[in-house]
Design a protein around this motif. Structure first.
Motif, PDB file in Angstrom:
ATOM      1  N   VAL A   1       0.840  -1.203   0.000  1.00  0.00           N
ATOM      2  CA  VAL A   1       0.000   0.000   0.000  1.00  0.00           C
ATOM      3  C   VAL A   1       0.876   1.254   0.000  1.00  0.00           C
ATOM      4  CG1 VAL A   1      -1.674   1.338   1.333  1.00  0.00           C
ATOM      5  CG2 VAL A   1      -1.961  -1.142   1.088  1.00  0.00           C
ATOM      6  N   THR A   2       1.959   1.238   0.772  1.00  0.00           N
ATOM      7  CA  THR A   2       2.870   2.383   0.831  1.00  0.00           C
ATOM      8  C   THR A   2       3.507   2.644  -0.522  1.00  0.00           C
ATOM      9  OG1 THR A   2       3.351   1.955   3.164  1.00  0.00           O
ATOM     10  CG2 THR A   2       4.927   3.310   1.945  1.00  0.00           C
ATOM     11  N   GLN A   3       3.953   1.585  -1.176  1.00  0.00           N
ATOM     12  CA  GLN A   3       4.571   1.750  -2.490  1.00  0.00           C
ATOM     13  C   GLN A   3       3.569   2.296  -3.507  1.00  0.00           C
ATOM     14  OE1 GLN A   3       6.005  -2.218  -3.229  1.00  0.00           O
ATOM     15  NE2 GLN A   3       7.906  -1.923  -2.067  1.00  0.00           N
ATOM     16  N   GLY A   4       2.363   1.770  -3.499  1.00  0.00           N
ATOM     17  CA  GLY A   4       1.347   2.255  -4.426  1.00  0.00           C
ATOM     18  C   GLY A   4       0.952   3.686  -4.147  1.00  0.00           C
ATOM     19  N   LEU A   5       0.830   4.031  -2.867  1.00  0.00           N
ATOM     20  CA  LEU A   5       0.466   5.398  -2.497  1.00  0.00           C
ATOM     21  C   LEU A   5       1.564   6.379  -2.886  1.00  0.00           C
ATOM     22  CD1 LEU A   5      -1.511   7.300  -1.076  1.00  0.00           C
ATOM     23  CD2 LEU A   5      -0.372   6.762   1.093  1.00  0.00           C
TER      24      LEU A   5
ATOM     25  N   LEU B   1       4.929  10.889   4.132  1.00  0.00           N
ATOM     26  CA  LEU B   1       5.352   9.519   3.831  1.00  0.00           C
ATOM     27  C   LEU B   1       6.863   9.445   3.604  1.00  0.00           C
ATOM     28  CD1 LEU B   1       4.360   6.637   3.368  1.00  0.00           C
ATOM     29  CD2 LEU B   1       3.948   7.228   0.969  1.00  0.00           C
ATOM     30  N   GLN B   2       7.403  10.437   2.916  1.00  0.00           N
ATOM     31  CA  GLN B   2       8.834  10.436   2.630  1.00  0.00           C
ATOM     32  C   GLN B   2       9.654  10.609   3.907  1.00  0.00           C
ATOM     33  OE1 GLN B   2      11.030  13.436   2.430  1.00  0.00           O
ATOM     34  NE2 GLN B   2      12.773  12.446   1.440  1.00  0.00           N
TER      35      GLN B   2
ATOM     36  N   LYS C   1      13.374   9.042   7.990  1.00  0.00           N
ATOM     37  CA  LYS C   1      13.799   9.058   9.392  1.00  0.00           C
ATOM     38  C   LYS C   1      13.847   7.657   9.992  1.00  0.00           C
ATOM     39  CE  LYS C   1      14.377  13.468   9.746  1.00  0.00           C
ATOM     40  NZ  LYS C   1      15.739  14.021   9.943  1.00  0.00           N
ATOM     41  N   GLY C   2      13.047   6.759   9.451  1.00  0.00           N
ATOM     42  CA  GLY C   2      13.084   5.398   9.959  1.00  0.00           C
ATOM     43  C   GLY C   2      14.280   4.608   9.477  1.00  0.00           C
ATOM     44  N   SER C   3      14.955   5.117   8.432  1.00  0.00           N
ATOM     45  CA  SER C   3      16.149   4.442   7.898  1.00  0.00           C
ATOM     46  C   SER C   3      17.219   5.496   7.624  1.00  0.00           C
ATOM     47  CB  SER C   3      15.804   3.686   6.614  1.00  0.00           C
ATOM     48  OG  SER C   3      14.758   2.757   6.833  1.00  0.00           O
TER      49      SER C   3
END
Length: 320
Positions: free
Chosen positions: A94-98, A122-123, A128-130
Motif C-alpha cells: 500500500v505504501t509503495q502504491g500510495l 510519507l517520505q 527518518k526510519g532508515s
C-alpha cells in the motif's frame, strides 16, 4: 536620510512583493520534481525490503535508537497496523502504491499541494526510519515537497483545471519565489565556505578521493590515473568548485552574469552526475537552479519589448 530609507524600503518591498506574472517556473518545478522523485523511488523499489522493512540490512531496533520517540517512522506505522491484523507485506504494498500515486498526482497537477503534503509525510517516515541510508538528496527532496506545498503549482497546466473546468487563478507568488531563491543562494554559499575552510579542496585531494570512491565512475569507467601526473588539473577543479559555490549569491543575482553562472552551476552538477554517479542529487539541484533563475531571463526581455512597442509613435503623414 529619511528619503534614502524610503527608497530602500520601496526597493525591498518591490523585491519581495511585486508581482512578476511569471508562472512557467511553477509548472516546470512541479513536473520536474515529481518525475525525479518518482524515478528515484522506482529505482529503490527492488531493494525496498532491504532498506525499510523489518528484514532490512540494518535491523530496525538499531535504527530506532537514533530516532526520537515522538517521530513517526515507517517501522512504527507497520507496528501500529499490525495491532489491527494488517500484515507488514500489505502495508509495504500500500505504501509503495500510495507513493507512486502521489508522485503522479503532483506531475499531472491534481491537487498538487495536498499530494505534496501527504508525500512529504510519507517520505519523512521512510527517511527518518532508515536514517543510515539517507544522504543530502533526501533532505532536498523534503524541501522540494515543502515548496510544492507553498506554491500554487497546479494553477497552470494541470489536470485539476481540466477535470473540474476551473479557470486559472491569480496569486502573488513572488514572496515564496524570493524565499526559494535566497534559500538556494545561502545553501551554495555555505557549501563553498565549508570547502574553503579546509585544505583538501585547495590542493585537489578531495577531487582525487571523490573520483576514486567505490561507487564513483561506474557507468563511464574513465581511467583517471593520468591525473596523478597533472595535479594542477585537480587543483583547478577544486578551486573552480569553491568559486562557483561561494560566488553563487553574487553572480546569479547580477543580470549580466546570471546566464553564465547558471550554466557553470548546471555543468558542475552534470559532471557530478556522470563521474560520481550521484544522478538523483544532481537532478534535484539542476531543477532547483533552473526553477529559480532560468525563467526570469525572458521576462525582462518581454517587458522591455512591450515598452518599446508602446512607445512607437505613428508618423504624422499616415495619421487619418
Amino acid at each position: 536620510m529619511m528619503k534614502k530609507l524610503n527608497v530602500l524600503y520601496t526597493r525591498m518591498e518591490n523585491f519581495f512583493f511585486k508581482e512578476d506574472n511569471q508562472a512557467e517556473f511553477l509548472s516546470f518545478f512541479r513536473v520536474a520534481i515529481g518525475l525525479v522523485i518518482l524515478l528515484q523511488f522506482t529505482a529503490v523499489l527492488p531493494d525496498f525490503d532491504k532498506l525499510f522493512s523489518s528484514s532490512s540490512i540494518i535491523p530496525q531496533d538499531i535504527m530506532d535508537v537514533f530516532t526520537p520517540d515522538w517521530l513517526i517512522t515507517f517501522s512504527k506505522i507497520v507496528s501500529f497496523l499490525q495491532t489491527f491484523g494488517i500484515e507488514e507485506r500489505t502495508t509495504i504494498m500500500v505504501t509503495q502504491g500510495l507513493f507512486i500515486a502521489l508522485c503522479i498526482f503532483i506531475i499531472t497537477g491534481f491537487y498538487s499541494r495536498v499530494s505534496a503534503l501527504l508525500l512529504l509525510i510519507l517520505q519523512i517516515a521512510l527517511l527518518k526510519g532508515s536514517s543510515f541510508f539517507a544522504y543530502g538528496a533526501d533532505f532536498f527532496t523534503s524541501m522540494s515537497l515543502f515548496y510544492l506545498m507553498l506554491f500554487p503549482s497546479d494553477q497552470h497546466f494541470s489536470l485539476r483545471n481540466c477535470v473540474f473546468n476551473r479557470k486559472t487563478g491569480t496569486a502573488d507568488i513572488t514572496p515564496v519565489k524570493r524565499l526559494f531563491q535566497i534559500h538556494i543562494s545561502i545553501a551554495y554559499f555555505f557549501s563553498g565556505l565549508d570547502k574553503a575552510l579546509g585544505f583538501n579542496w585547495w590542493n585537489g585531494e578531495a577531487i582525487w578521493k571523490a573520483i576514486h570512491l567505490p561507487y564513483s565512475n561506474r557507468d563511464l569507467n574513465i581511467d583517471f590515473s593520468w591525473l596523478a601526473e597533472h595535479p594542477y588539473l585537480l587543483n583547478f577543479i577544486g578551486w573552480s568548485t569553491i568559486i562557483i559555490e561561494m560566488c553563487y549569491p553574487l553572480f546569479i543575482w547580477y543580470k549580466p552574469t546570471q546566464k553564465t553562472w547558471l550554466f557553470l552551476t548546471v555543468s558542475m552538477h552534470i559532471g557530478i552526475a556522470l563521474v560520481l554517479n550521484l544522478y538523483y542529487f544532481s537532478a534535484i539541484m539542476i531543477v532547483w537552479n533552473i526553477t529559480n533563475f532560468y525563467f526570469e531571463l525572458p521576462a525582462k526581455k518581454t517587458a522591455a519589448g512591450s515598452k518599446k512597442k508602446r512607445s512607437v509613435r505613428i508618423p504624422q503623414q499616415i495619421r487619418l
